[in-house]
Design an enzyme around this catalytic site. Structure first.
Site, PDB file in Angstrom:
ATOM      1  N   ASN A 118       0.664  -1.209   0.004  1.00 62.12           N
ATOM      2  CA  ASN A 118       0.042  -0.032  -0.003  1.00 62.12           C
ATOM      3  C   ASN A 118       0.905   1.419   0.032  1.00 62.12           C
ATOM      4  OD1 ASN A 118      -2.126  -1.741   0.040  1.00 62.12           O
ATOM      5  ND2 ASN A 118      -2.045  -1.782   2.527  1.00 62.12           N
ATOM      6  N   HIS A 136       5.866  -0.287  -2.668  1.00 62.96           N
ATOM      7  CA  HIS A 136       5.443   0.295  -3.953  1.00 62.96           C
ATOM      8  C   HIS A 136       5.489   1.753  -3.674  1.00 62.96           C
ATOM      9  CE1 HIS A 136       2.980  -3.489  -4.928  1.00 62.96           C
ATOM     10  NE2 HIS A 136       4.087  -3.749  -5.344  1.00 62.96           N
ATOM     11  N   CYS A 153      10.538  13.713  -9.803  1.00 61.06           N
ATOM     12  CA  CYS A 153      10.310  13.961 -11.173  1.00 61.06           C
ATOM     13  C   CYS A 153      10.740  12.853 -12.230  1.00 61.06           C
ATOM     14  CB  CYS A 153      11.187  15.302 -11.454  1.00 61.06           C
ATOM     15  SG  CYS A 153      13.165  15.149 -11.849  1.00 61.06           S
ATOM     16  N   CYS A 188      16.175  21.708 -13.527  1.00 63.89           N
ATOM     17  CA  CYS A 188      15.809  20.496 -13.951  1.00 63.89           C
ATOM     18  C   CYS A 188      14.423  20.515 -14.675  1.00 63.89           C
ATOM     19  CB  CYS A 188      15.465  19.566 -12.610  1.00 63.89           C
ATOM     20  SG  CYS A 188      14.776  17.882 -13.204  1.00 63.89           S
ATOM     21  N   SER A 199      -4.846  -9.935  -2.652  1.00 64.99           N
ATOM     22  CA  SER A 199      -5.375 -11.091  -3.573  1.00 64.99           C
ATOM     23  C   SER A 199      -4.079 -11.751  -3.881  1.00 64.99           C
ATOM     24  CB  SER A 199      -5.833 -10.668  -4.635  1.00 64.99           C
ATOM     25  OG  SER A 199      -4.748  -9.605  -5.694  1.00 64.99           O
ATOM     26  N   ASN A 251      -8.042 -12.686   5.460  1.00 64.00           N
ATOM     27  CA  ASN A 251      -8.666 -11.996   4.194  1.00 64.00           C
ATOM     28  C   ASN A 251     -10.201 -12.612   4.238  1.00 64.00           C
ATOM     29  OD1 ASN A 251      -9.585 -11.476   1.567  1.00 64.00           O
ATOM     30  ND2 ASN A 251      -7.339 -11.597   0.964  1.00 64.00           N
ATOM     31  N   ALA A 261      -9.815  -7.521   8.164  1.00 67.14           N
ATOM     32  CA  ALA A 261      -8.503  -7.132   9.074  1.00 67.14           C
ATOM     33  C   ALA A 261      -8.758  -6.422  10.298  1.00 67.14           C
ATOM     34  CB  ALA A 261      -7.579  -6.400   8.029  1.00 67.14           C
TER      35      ALA A 261
END
Ligand code: BV8
Length: 261
Positions: free
Chosen positions: A103, A120, A128, A155, A194, A218, A236
């Protein structure tokens, strides 16, 4: 279910190294829709799998930037739920607990978990297109262009959320840490995923190969349920607080050690 939760608590009490692997289902009860749920409102006609890609961003930077701002607004309005606090409590009760989350909402950190690996990335951090990172939305305030431009002098690259899109490699250090912890754990608690997205969904196999105890929470069986020694079928926010409370009631492998050092 009561006896299964009691069994799971017994396993966790003896655990020296626990990995808690979480997915979008962990944040559902905080009000954040899971990745696979139909998108709401004006985003309903867009496929997140297409928006959460570099190609999608380059094709329409403004659309993807606004999608993330919409999701940032959802996250900003949400709070950790009792399940997040229960995971933070396990970190206090057991000798070594690492949260490995898919998450990007930052809710584990907000609930007080300290050792959190964000596989992630995070919707709270921005970079950028040329990789200059470490910015927050506050650093970009005042810019009228959508998406804003990189504040780094000289930049001017387009800004994007510092998250891992489909088709992008995970940060090697982050993935390396998550893999090492999964290879070294003696238990893995899998919550709200999943088990489809790789390489996150591969991590439980490292634990399984070393005969770590695998516990899954789950409401719906996932691609990983077959690996689980104990499958706790429920949400949960309901299961984790019961689990943490039972762990707290008995002696744990680590509490004595923790008192000692
Ligand atoms: C990579 C950040 C190497 C962004 C995310 C073809 C082309 C390109 C790549 C691939 C390809 N085929 C396969 C791949 C690999 C791809 C992949 O896995 N695709 C899947 C769809 C097959 N992976 C990648 O691209 C990764 N990079 O592999 O690099 C590479 C490079 C080039 C080419 C090939 C390989 C990068 C993956 C990271 C993508 N970024 N997020 C953003 O969020 O905007 S992933 C995103 O989706 C989420 O972060 C999350 O990880 C994922 C959704 O999965 P879940 O978390 O499991 O959520 P889901 O909705 O699926 O399930 C929710 C679960 O909760 C359900 O089980 C439900 O029952 C349960 N639940 C519901 N309520 C509750 C609950 N549980 C508990 N309590 C409740 N109350």
């Amino acid at each position: 279910m009561d006896d299964l939760i009691a069994r799971a608590a017994d396993v966790l009490r003896q655990t020296k190294r626990l990995v808690v692997l979480t997915g979008a289902g962990m944040s559902k009860e905080s009000g954040i829709p899971t990745f696979r749920e139909a998108q709401e409102g004006l985003w309903a006609r867009y496929d997140p799998m297409k928006l959460a890609t570099r190609e999608g961003f380059l094709a329409d930077p403004k659309l993807v930037w606004e999608w993330y701002q919409y999701r940032f607004g959802l996250v900003a309005a949400c709070k950790p739920h009792a399940g997040h606090y229960a995971v933070a409590e396990l970190e206090r009760l057991l000798p070594h607990v690492v949260v490995v989350t898919q998450n990007i909402d930052g809710l584990h950190l907000a609930a007080g978990s300290r050792d959190v690996v964000e596989l992630h990335g995070s919707i709270h951090r921005y970079k950028c297109l040329y990789g200059h990172r470490g910015y927050t939305l506050a650093d970009l305030a005042g810019q009228t262009e959508v998406p804003p431009r990189c504040p780094r002098p000289g930049c001017h690259g387009l800004m994007r959320p510092d998250v891992v899109w489909f088709g992008e490699f995970l940060d090697q250090e982050v993935l390396g840490r998550a893999t090492a912890e999964s290879q070294a754990c003696d238990a893995m608690l899998i919550v709200g995923t999943s088990g489809v997205v790789q390489p996150a969904a591969g991590l439980p196999y490292y634990a399984w190969r070393r005969r770590a105890a695998i516990i899954e929470v789950n409401p719906v069986p996932s691609e990983l349920t077959d690996l689980a020694e104990i499958y706790l079928q429920g949400p949960a926010g309901e299961v984790l607080p019961r689990l943490a409370a039972l762990v707290a009631q008995g002696p744990t492998a680590g509490r004595e050690e923790k008192k000692g050092n």
